[in-house]
Scaffold this active site. Sequence first.
Site, mmCIF file in Angstrom:
data_model
loop_
_atom_site.group_PDB
_atom_site.id
_atom_site.type_symbol
_atom_site.label_atom_id
_atom_site.label_comp_id
_atom_site.label_asym_id
_atom_site.label_seq_id
_atom_site.Cartn_x
_atom_site.Cartn_y
_atom_site.Cartn_z
ATOM 1 N N SER A 17 0.662 32.875 44.726
ATOM 2 C CA SER A 17 1.300 33.682 45.766
ATOM 3 C C SER A 17 1.226 35.136 45.318
ATOM 4 O O SER A 17 1.727 35.474 44.246
ATOM 5 C CB SER A 17 2.754 33.225 45.925
ATOM 6 O OG SER A 17 3.445 34.060 46.820
ATOM 7 N N LYS A 62 -2.190 32.730 48.579
ATOM 8 C CA LYS A 62 -1.240 33.077 49.646
ATOM 9 C C LYS A 62 -0.919 34.544 49.501
ATOM 10 O O LYS A 62 -0.690 35.018 48.383
ATOM 11 C CB LYS A 62 0.012 32.218 49.487
ATOM 12 C CG LYS A 62 1.273 32.748 50.170
ATOM 13 C CD LYS A 62 2.352 31.680 50.176
ATOM 14 C CE LYS A 62 3.718 32.233 49.816
ATOM 15 N NZ LYS A 62 4.765 31.194 49.782
ATOM 16 N N LYS A 109 1.539 37.794 50.848
ATOM 17 C CA LYS A 109 2.764 38.150 51.559
ATOM 18 C C LYS A 109 2.422 39.201 52.605
ATOM 19 O O LYS A 109 1.611 40.105 52.338
ATOM 20 C CB LYS A 109 3.782 38.722 50.567
ATOM 21 C CG LYS A 109 4.283 37.702 49.560
ATOM 22 C CD LYS A 109 5.150 36.664 50.248
ATOM 23 C CE LYS A 109 5.868 35.794 49.230
ATOM 24 N NZ LYS A 109 6.742 34.805 49.869
ATOM 25 N N ASP A 158 2.408 34.584 54.280
ATOM 26 C CA ASP A 158 3.852 34.309 54.314
ATOM 27 C C ASP A 158 4.590 35.579 54.701
ATOM 28 O O ASP A 158 4.501 36.594 54.006
ATOM 29 C CB ASP A 158 4.311 33.824 52.927
ATOM 30 C CG ASP A 158 5.768 33.359 52.914
ATOM 31 O OD1 ASP A 158 6.433 33.412 53.967
ATOM 32 O OD2 ASP A 158 6.235 32.944 51.824
ATOM 33 N N GLU A 171 3.196 31.191 57.302
ATOM 34 C CA GLU A 171 4.504 30.726 56.823
ATOM 35 C C GLU A 171 5.641 31.620 57.313
ATOM 36 O O GLU A 171 5.595 32.843 57.173
ATOM 37 C CB GLU A 171 4.456 30.697 55.280
ATOM 38 C CG GLU A 171 5.685 30.104 54.620
ATOM 39 C CD GLU A 171 5.523 30.023 53.096
ATOM 40 O OE1 GLU A 171 4.393 30.176 52.576
ATOM 41 O OE2 GLU A 171 6.549 29.810 52.415
ATOM 42 N N ASP A 210 9.530 27.587 56.048
ATOM 43 C CA ASP A 210 10.122 27.624 54.710
ATOM 44 C C ASP A 210 11.636 27.818 54.899
ATOM 45 O O ASP A 210 12.392 26.839 55.028
ATOM 46 C CB ASP A 210 9.466 28.774 53.911
ATOM 47 C CG ASP A 210 10.082 29.027 52.536
ATOM 48 O OD1 ASP A 210 11.105 28.428 52.217
ATOM 49 O OD2 ASP A 210 9.535 29.854 51.769
ATOM 50 N N LYS A 213 10.963 23.167 49.200
ATOM 51 C CA LYS A 213 11.554 23.711 47.975
ATOM 52 C C LYS A 213 12.843 22.937 47.780
ATOM 53 O O LYS A 213 13.734 22.993 48.646
ATOM 54 C CB LYS A 213 11.889 25.197 48.139
ATOM 55 C CG LYS A 213 10.692 26.122 48.268
ATOM 56 C CD LYS A 213 11.132 27.573 48.485
ATOM 57 C CE LYS A 213 9.912 28.469 48.653
ATOM 58 N NZ LYS A 213 10.290 29.836 49.075
ATOM 59 N N GLY A 268 7.535 27.777 45.848
ATOM 60 C CA GLY A 268 8.063 28.216 44.552
ATOM 61 C C GLY A 268 9.017 29.374 44.709
ATOM 62 O O GLY A 268 9.056 30.027 45.765
HETATM 63 O O1 OSB Z 1 8.801 32.596 50.442
HETATM 64 O O2 OSB Z 1 7.699 31.334 49.185
HETATM 65 C C1 OSB Z 1 8.469 32.273 49.306
HETATM 66 C C2 OSB Z 1 9.146 33.871 45.917
HETATM 67 C C3 OSB Z 1 10.468 34.215 46.043
HETATM 68 C C4 OSB Z 1 11.106 33.954 47.241
HETATM 69 C C5 OSB Z 1 10.417 33.348 48.295
HETATM 70 C C6 OSB Z 1 9.080 32.998 48.154
HETATM 71 C C7 OSB Z 1 8.428 33.294 46.948
HETATM 72 C C8 OSB Z 1 7.016 33.045 46.711
HETATM 73 C C9 OSB Z 1 6.572 32.871 45.273
HETATM 74 O O3 OSB Z 1 6.167 33.048 47.572
HETATM 75 C C10 OSB Z 1 6.074 31.518 44.978
HETATM 76 C C11 OSB Z 1 5.938 31.295 43.480
HETATM 77 O O4 OSB Z 1 6.907 30.868 42.823
HETATM 78 O O5 OSB Z 1 4.873 31.562 42.952
HETATM 79 MG MG MG Z 2 7.881 31.316 51.829
#
Ligand code: OSB
Ligand code: MG
Length: 367
Positions: free
Chosen positions: A135, A161, A163, A188, A213, A238, A262, A290
């Site tokens: 990510s 992925k 953001k 995401d 996402e 999510d 999660k 994650g």
């Molecule tokens: O939305 O998936 C998410 C990290 C912190 C809070 C929300 C998210 C995330 C990530 C990181 O996308 C995923 C990872 O642990 O590598």
């Molecule tokens: Mg997410």
Amino acid sequence: MKIESITFHHLSMPLVSPFETSFGRETDRECVLITIYSEGLVGYGECVATRDPGYNYETTGTAMHILRDFIAPLILGKDVKDALDFQGCVSGIRGHQLAKAGVEMALWDLLGKREGKSLRQLLGGMREKVEVGVSIGIQSSAQGLVRSAADYVKQGYARVKIKIKPGRDVEDASAVRKEFPNLRLQVDANSAYTLDDAKILKPLDKLNLLLIEQPLFEDDIWDHHKLQERFETPICLDESIVSPRHARYAIEMNACRIINIKAGRLGGLSQGVMVHDLCQKVSMPVWCGGMLETGVGRASNLAIASLPNFILPADISASDRYYARDITNERFVLNSDSTITVPNGAGLGVTINEDALKEFTLAEIKV
Ligand code: OSB
Ligand code: MG
């Protein structure tokens, strides 16, 4: 298992590089390590609450409060049989899923250690290694993002992925797609759009993404249904799915085609398995999300991600993607086939580096 005492460590750990999402930028990651002492055994759990209420309403501060003042008194001195027994104990506490899930994880670790079984075995996972992706947070420019993606692809991650947020969406995703025409790619938004302004995301439909996402509000399911009708690309939820009940709502409303699991957000591994089973029944793929976990939470994510309906690659990267130093003695590495091996030891299969724990502890409470 008789719960004899519990320790809560409020931790802050430096990240190897800042992680930026639509709701903020982190340079250090906070969480709570939960240690439960029972019948000569020690179980660890990670509460994935964050410093700020940006992902959801919980923070490490609210988690310490709920853990110490409400959850601990319900289980201390009691004989808690298993995860479902624990869920019964805390069913009077509304919400605070991240806090509950951290304790449930520690109970699973204890159960596994008592029975000499790995968490994967206890949960019914079948894979010995799990396919993973990385990510990538919002970078200072689209070119910077492409460079970052190239670096992870070179390391061997077969899925990326990125953001997104308003102003940093179609252009960023297009730049990565142009450089990597065949890369498994997904985006995401972490709830950054309204149904109305999500129109501008329509060009994403032409980028052959695995999924989009959580584009809309964290407490929304219905508008995601409306958005899914307008997009070819699967919408993945999510934040909106905080219980197996919510997963059922989303399935019945056709609000998404994929769910990110999660265990933290759902209130515990037991609830994560329930969402997995529910989705499997209707042939809806899931994948493991994650929260920048330490080695403790990372081990837990690997175990649940080994269940059969975890079809898409997980947001579980190698330990070095986030931490130069971790609180576990074990570090997770990327295998050459873009997988990470699920721990085999009893329970979570990880041990704590007490020196590292001390270094990262902001506050410690023992009850
Ligand atoms: O939305 O998936 C998410 C990290 C912190 C809070 C929300 C998210 C995330 C990530 C990181 O996308 C995923 C990872 O642990 O590598
Ligand atoms: Mg997410």
